[in-house]
Design a protein around this motif. Sequence first.
Motif, mmCIF file in Angstrom:
data_model
loop_
_atom_site.group_PDB
_atom_site.id
_atom_site.type_symbol
_atom_site.label_atom_id
_atom_site.label_comp_id
_atom_site.label_asym_id
_atom_site.label_seq_id
_atom_site.Cartn_x
_atom_site.Cartn_y
_atom_site.Cartn_z
ATOM 1 N N SER A 172 13.955 50.892 -17.237
ATOM 2 C CA SER A 172 14.862 50.183 -16.463
ATOM 3 C C SER A 172 13.810 50.048 -15.746
ATOM 4 C CB SER A 172 15.609 51.148 -15.753
ATOM 5 O OG SER A 172 15.850 51.432 -14.500
ATOM 6 N N ARG B 88 14.878 54.807 -18.750
ATOM 7 C CA ARG B 88 16.113 54.776 -18.417
ATOM 8 C C ARG B 88 17.046 55.876 -19.121
ATOM 9 N NH1 ARG B 88 18.998 50.366 -18.000
ATOM 10 N NH2 ARG B 88 17.763 48.392 -18.212
ATOM 11 N N SER B 89 16.107 56.724 -19.928
ATOM 12 C CA SER B 89 17.119 58.344 -20.477
ATOM 13 C C SER B 89 15.648 58.841 -20.874
ATOM 14 C CB SER B 89 17.990 57.240 -21.417
ATOM 15 O OG SER B 89 17.067 56.768 -22.356
ATOM 16 N N GLU C 118 14.260 62.235 -17.844
ATOM 17 C CA GLU C 118 14.612 60.047 -18.014
ATOM 18 C C GLU C 118 13.537 59.898 -16.242
ATOM 19 O OE1 GLU C 118 18.112 59.336 -16.251
ATOM 20 O OE2 GLU C 118 18.895 60.859 -17.393
ATOM 21 N N ALA D 83 14.877 50.149 -12.076
ATOM 22 C CA ALA D 83 14.358 50.505 -11.045
ATOM 23 C C ALA D 83 13.504 51.401 -10.975
ATOM 24 C CB ALA D 83 15.288 52.179 -10.769
ATOM 25 N N ASN E 287 14.480 47.981 -23.677
ATOM 26 C CA ASN E 287 16.157 49.150 -23.675
ATOM 27 C C ASN E 287 15.837 50.080 -23.275
ATOM 28 O OD1 ASN E 287 17.354 46.636 -24.555
ATOM 29 N ND2 ASN E 287 18.039 47.233 -26.727
#
Length: 206
Positions: free
Chosen positions: A124, A69-70, A92, A126, A121
């Motif tokens: 993702s 995610r990051s 990411e 995606a 957290n």
Amino acid sequence: KIPLFWKTMIQTVYDKKANCGLLRLAVPARLALKLALLALIMALFAVPLKAQENSNPSGYPLPRFASLRSEPINVRKGPGLRYEVAWVFVKEGLPVEIIQEFDTWRKIRDLDGQEGWIHQNLLSGARSGYIAPWNAEAKVPIRARANKDAKIRAWLTSKYLIKIKRCDGNFCEVSAANNSGVGRPDYSGFVEQAQIWGAYPNEIFK
């Protein structure tokens, strides 16, 4: 009257002093009874144990693909902040495979087979992937339609990072950044699903 079947399974020991008949299971019969009881116990516990093995906190199937995610993201040696950092992801959107869950932590495997733990957290749903990382000489076409005869829009080399929009079990609709600096800023189209690390064979999703 004892049926003929049970006569073969039971031996009668007569105690004259006590003037009574004692029934004792023959050794083979006792062994058969023990085996039957063992089979019954195994049958009763087989389903709950199997369900427990497949259970996980999120309720989603394992294994499954996700993406980062990051950035940066610390990958730890165990499911918690008290565990040492094994390595750090510095970009990411990279695809990873979730292979185990513990509370809010996910054990992941990367493209190179390294395994470690990341907090949920930081992941993702995606989807992203790599083009044919198992073949360093690969050149995979990205086509205008989900058909092997469709027009080729570009050629993607091994380990080319792509974003996956959906897959139908045979082709995936993807997009990829144009790293050459020439032509369109990115590519979009369809790639054969078997040429992607980041989608399982025959997996269907939108």
